[in-house]
Design a protein around this motif. Structure first.
Motif, short mmCIF file in Angstrom:
data_model
loop_
_atom_site.label_atom_id
_atom_site.label_comp_id
_atom_site.label_asym_id
_atom_site.label_seq_id
_atom_site.Cartn_x
_atom_site.Cartn_y
_atom_site.Cartn_z
N SER A 293 0.34 -14.82 0.61
CA SER A 293 1.35 -14.83 -0.29
C SER A 293 1.38 -13.42 -1.14
O SER A 293 2.39 -12.90 -1.46
CB SER A 293 1.33 -15.83 -1.50
OG SER A 293 -0.10 -16.07 -1.87
N HIS A 294 -0.06 -13.05 -1.65
CA HIS A 294 -0.22 -11.68 -2.24
C HIS A 294 -0.38 -10.73 -1.26
O HIS A 294 -1.57 -10.46 -0.69
CB HIS A 294 -1.24 -11.78 -3.37
CG HIS A 294 -1.29 -12.37 -4.55
ND1 HIS A 294 -1.08 -14.08 -4.20
CD2 HIS A 294 -0.74 -12.38 -5.64
CE1 HIS A 294 -0.72 -14.64 -5.46
NE2 HIS A 294 -0.44 -13.80 -6.24
N TRP A 295 0.72 -10.13 -0.67
CA TRP A 295 0.36 -9.44 0.73
C TRP A 295 -0.47 -8.28 0.52
O TRP A 295 -0.92 -7.88 1.52
CB TRP A 295 1.66 -8.92 1.15
CG TRP A 295 2.49 -7.96 0.22
CD1 TRP A 295 3.40 -8.29 -0.74
CD2 TRP A 295 2.42 -6.56 0.06
NE1 TRP A 295 3.61 -7.08 -1.64
CE2 TRP A 295 3.01 -5.88 -0.82
CE3 TRP A 295 1.43 -5.60 0.95
CZ2 TRP A 295 3.09 -4.69 -1.45
CZ3 TRP A 295 1.62 -4.20 0.57
CH2 TRP A 295 2.42 -3.78 -0.55
N TRP A 296 -0.66 -7.52 -0.46
CA TRP A 296 -1.54 -6.46 -0.74
C TRP A 296 -3.07 -6.70 -0.66
O TRP A 296 -3.60 -5.74 -0.70
CB TRP A 296 -1.17 -5.57 -2.23
CG TRP A 296 -1.47 -6.55 -3.30
CD1 TRP A 296 -2.58 -6.90 -4.06
CD2 TRP A 296 -0.42 -7.47 -3.98
NE1 TRP A 296 -2.22 -7.81 -5.08
CE2 TRP A 296 -0.94 -8.43 -5.11
CE3 TRP A 296 0.96 -7.91 -3.59
CZ2 TRP A 296 -0.48 -9.14 -5.66
CZ3 TRP A 296 1.88 -8.83 -4.29
CH2 TRP A 296 1.04 -9.48 -5.18
N GLU A 297 -3.26 -8.04 -0.98
CA GLU A 297 -4.71 -8.44 -0.53
C GLU A 297 -5.07 -8.15 0.95
O GLU A 297 -6.36 -8.34 1.10
CB GLU A 297 -4.75 -9.84 -1.15
CG GLU A 297 -4.78 -10.08 -2.39
CD GLU A 297 -4.58 -11.52 -3.04
OE1 GLU A 297 -5.10 -12.47 -1.92
OE2 GLU A 297 -5.01 -12.04 -4.05
N ALA A 298 -4.29 -7.93 1.85
CA ALA A 298 -4.71 -7.57 3.25
C ALA A 298 -5.26 -6.26 3.20
O ALA A 298 -5.73 -5.95 4.33
CB ALA A 298 -3.33 -7.72 4.09
#
Length: 496
Positions: A79-84
């Motif tokens: 959901s928090h894409w930047w955590e990838a």
């Protein structure tokens, strides 16, 4: 290929539960409107037969997009894409932006407005009750009066219910708009952050190239002092150094502008003291995420869901406009009491019960025009929804193709850099031996140094395409995190 087919029809649900199309519904409305030419007694006799049948809209029938995306990965979407992205500095920047960005906070406030409007509209489905007490004094004589009044408009044609549903759908659209704004903000923060890192890298690279160019200038000047080369060689090398200084000035200006832009995204003034962005390096690209199927993207992407709720609100607006062409019936009741003192105020009440039937007789075609307008608005919302779906699928495909081709470009740049590095070394050696012209050295230096800068920009561009892919695939989360309860139904909103 017909990617999406949405059929929107406004229906009138009669007492026999028969649903009719828009065209036949209009004919039905015209037939009932002719009843206004008859006496009120006839109309009152017909009302019990009609009952409180709601005027509803046919739910949109949506055909899910077929096929699949051209490429996909295995990494799960979060959901928090930047955590990838393996970048702790980026994580901190995103948290700050989501908490302090003024544009996002304004969107949250607009969501609160839409929620309040939904509750306000739902209140019209319930009776209204008012109470009052007054005192009148005439030449020493006091007179007290009290009143209690109630009114309730019967929702004969479903117009009030449709108005509540329209407000509810607008509120749901605002929720999705907030999620879309949050995704856009996080993507802009990431893009700006990596552009800033690139500019820092460009400045570092230009300084290194300047050092190499000055070392070359010392060699040329030494050979010129010995009479081994012409003055034009010295002048051309100095011109190369000056052009690199100009590039450095542009890079520093771009770096400062990006710092200001990032500060604004974080909700901070660029003139505020203590703002410092640590220099970093461009990260390696993480694994490609699992893109899923186009049908899944339509279900969770916020801007598509927003367009869908706007379409449903437009459908409800049609029902409101159609219901406005019919008579309205309002029931009212009141209790009044008058006494010379407060103690006797509530001992004697006068009650009144009334009913008011109002219906349009002649309005110059205003209500018919409003029905036509809402129908046209619903068609526009339908096409907007279709366009949003197509744009969403296009953004995913564009990001996938661009990333794939950018990887190939980077591989080519790596091979070119290896070749130009060898060319620079060989031409410089031949120049010192007097078997090569200086123009060959200058051309090799310029080509190699430009490729170094292009490679850095290409690495950042690859990250930009991956950010665009995550932005295109991302689902909403912010509006849900702000809610403490599940999405209320239309009746639940009215009772809030």
């Amino acid at each position: 290929m017909n990617i999406i087919n949405v059929k929107v029809e406004s229906l009138l649900l009669l007492s026999n539960k028969k649903r009719i199309t828009m065209k036949s519904q209009e004919n039905h409305h015209r037939a009932i409107a002719r009843l206004g030419r008859y006496k009120a007694v006839v109309l009152m006799a017909l009302l019990p037969l009609v009952g409180c049948t709601p005027l509803a809209s046919e739910p949109a029938s949506i055909e899910a997009p077929a096929g699949q995306f051209s490429h996909t990965g295995t990494a799960p979407l979060v959901s928090h894409w930047w955590e990838a992205f393996p970048d702790l500095q980026l994580q901190s920047l995103e948290q700050t932006a989501l908490a302090a960005n003024p544009d996002l906070l304004a969107t949250q406030a607009r969501l609160a407005q839409a929620e309040a409007l939904a509750r306000k509209s739902g209140a019209s489905l319930y009776p209204q009750l008012q109470a009052g007490v007054s005192n009148t004094s005439t030449e020493g004589d006091n007179s007290y009066s009290g009143s209690l009044a109630a009114s309730y408009e019967l929702d004969l044609w479903g117009g009030l219910q449709a108005a509540s549903e329209s407000a509810r759908q607008s509120w749901l659209a605002s929720r999705e708009a907030l999620d879309a704004a949050a995704i856009t903000l996080t993507a802009e923060v990431a893009d700006t952050w990596y552009e800033l890192i690139e500019q820092s890298g460009q400045i570092k690279l230009l300084n290194e190239q300047q050092q190499t160019n000055r070392q070359m200038l010392e060699l040329i000047e030494l050979r010129f002092d010995r009479g081994m080369v012409q003055a034009t060689d010295v002048l051309q090398q100095r011109q190369l150094i000056e052009s690199s200084d100009a590039l450095l000035a542009n890079a520093r200006a771009e770096q400062a502008a990006l710092e200001h832009q990032l500060s604004a995204l974080l909700g901070q003034s660029p003139t505020a003291p203590g703002i410092y962005f640590a220099e970093g390096d461009l990260i390696d690209l993480p694994s490609l995420p699992d893109t899923g199927l186009p049908a899944e993207l339509v279900q969770h992407r916020p801007d598509v869901r927003q367009a869908f709720h706007e379409l449903k609100a437009a459908e409800a607006d049609i029902a409101i406009a159609v219901a406005d062409r019919f008579p309205s019936l309002t029931l009212s009741a009141s209790l009044t009491s008058t006494a010379g003192g407060l103690s006797g105020l509530f001992s004697d009440w006068v009650s009144v019960i009334a009913g008011e039937l109002l219906g349009p007789v002649f309005d110059g075609g205003q209500r018919v025009a409003e029905v036509d307008r809402t129908n046209a608005a619903a068609r526009a919302a339908l096409h907007d929804y279709s366009s949003t779906v197509i744009s969403a699928l296009t953004e995913v495909e564009d990001a996938l193709v661009r990333e794939q081709q950018q990887r190939l470009r980077l591989q080519s740049l790596d091979r070119q850099l290896a070749l130009t590095a060898e060319v620079v070394e060989r031409t410089r050696y031949n120049y010192t031996k007097g078997v090569a012209d200086y123009l060959d050295v200058l051309d090799a230096l310029r080509t190699h140094q430009a490729l170094q800068r292009d490679q850095l920009t290409a690495r950042r561009t690859l990250l930009t395409y991956r950010i665009a892919l995550h932005r295109a695939l991302a689902g909403g989360w912010l509006a849900d995190s702000l809610e403490t309860t599940a999405v209320p139904s239309m009746i639940e909103i009215a009772s809030l």
